[in-house]
Design a protein around this motif. Structure first.
Motif: not given
Length: 79
Positions: A27-39, A59-66
């Motif tokens: 939860l503390r780890r920030p979302t990287s720009p690469r992850e946002v682009a992939e999302f 939304a990123m947590a749900r995407w990572r789980r998938r």
């Protein structure tokens, strides 16, 4: 009985803190720009709805789980 509580309470608190640290770390780890682009490239409509309703973190947590479940099943290689 009191002596048993006095002896067991500190290790139980330490164990709880260690478990909570492992839970909070993602939860503390920030979302990287690469992850946002992939999302944005591969998000499902449900994940986009989660983004609109709850924000980027959920939304990123749900995407990572998938993505993790796909890797475990081996159904589709990730690019």
């Amino acid at each position: 009985m009191v002596a048993l509580i006095v002896i067991l309470f500190p290790p139980m608190v330490i164990a709880f803190l260690l478990v909570m640290e492992r839970v909070e770390e993602p939860l503390r780890r920030p979302t990287s720009p690469r992850e946002v682009a992939e999302f944005l490239e591969s998000a499902t409509p449900g994940e986009v709805d989660t983004l609109a309703a709850s924000g980027i973190r959920r939304a990123m947590a749900r995407w990572r789980r998938r993505r993790r479940s796909r890797v475990r099943r081996g159904s589709e290689p990730l690019v």
